[in-house]
Write an enzyme that holds these catalytic residues in place. Structure first.
Site: not given
Ligand code: DX5
Ligand code: ZN
Length: 217
Positions: A8, A33, A35, A37, A66, A68, A140, A145, A147-148, A178-180
């Site tokens: 991502s 990927h 993102d 937003m 992706h 959002m 998800m 919204g 990362g991290g 996706d996420g964490g």
């Molecule tokens: C969150 C995004 C993710 C994000 C994941 O809204 O959709 O794609 O970049 O980030 P990590 O891998 O750091 O959780």
């Molecule tokens: Zn994403």
């Protein structure tokens, strides 16, 4: 089941985006990927359409976009125009399944793959009737919204349920999460049946990027 990885770019160094994309490609990632937003569906903003367009053709990975955003009906086709190979929008952003189906059909007419995502509080049942039409379903494992964030294990149950439905009906639909995601949570997702792992902060900014991609296989 597959073992694809989709780094991502949200976690990439934006001042050296082209180098970061090359790093992901050299590490063997099949997908990249993006993102998107809009500051409405989620509070933050991220990549602009012009940035996707500027880099989409600079590599051979699948541009996994992706979105959002609150208005996927407008934005989904727009990102196809920017070079997206796959556009994933949110079921929570549309009125009903009929509206989602319309967007899926539009993407397919434009020769683009269509994905649909569910947030942590949304059940698999919300998209179940569309699985036969979809190329991908995105679970998800954090609130979209940023990362991290920490992986929410409730995603595992959803992946398992989707795996069952997709295999039983022989649908041609990949499961992405996706996420964490890191080596440990990634392993649990693979075991549950995920085809594609998205990872941002686990991969970018680390010297052993390639090693980490391998650990997500
Ligand atoms: C969150 C995004 C993710 C994000 C994941 O809204 O959709 O794609 O970049 O980030 P990590 O891998 O750091 O959780
Ligand atoms: Zn994403």
């Amino acid at each position: 089941m597959n073992n694809y990885v989709s780094p991502s770019l949200l976690a990439a160094n934006k001042n050296h985006l082209q180098d970061e994309i090359k790093t992901a490609e050299a590490a063997g990632a099949e997908y990249i990927h993006w993102d998107i937003m809009d500051g409405k569906f989620v509070p933050n903003t991220s990549f602009k359409a012009s940035e996707v367009k500027a880099h989409a053709k600079s590599h051979k990975m699948i541009n996994d976009v992706h979105i959002m955003v609150a208005d996927p009906e407008i934005e989904a086709p727009m990102f196809v125009g920017c070079g997206a190979d796959l556009v994933t929008f949110h079921i929570e952003a549309v009125k009903d399944e009929k509206e989602a189906e319309k967007i899926i059909d539009t993407l397919h007419k434009m020769k683009c793959k269509a994905g649909l995502s569910i947030k942590p509080m949304t059940d698999v049942s919300a998209i179940e009737s569309l699985l036969g039409k979809l190329d991908l379903v995105l679970v998800m494992s954090v609130e979209p919204g940023k990362g991290g964030q920490k992986f929410m294990p409730s995603a595992l149950r959803k992946i398992r349920k989707l795996r069952k439905i997709i295999d039983k009906n022989r649908f041609n639909c990949l499961i992405e999460v996706d996420g964490g995601i890191n080596d440990k949570t990634g392993k649990r997702c693979r075991k549950a049946g995920a085809d594609i792992l998205v990872a941002g902060s686990y991969l970018f900014g680390h010297d052993d990027f390639e090693e980490r991609v391998k650990l997500l296989r």
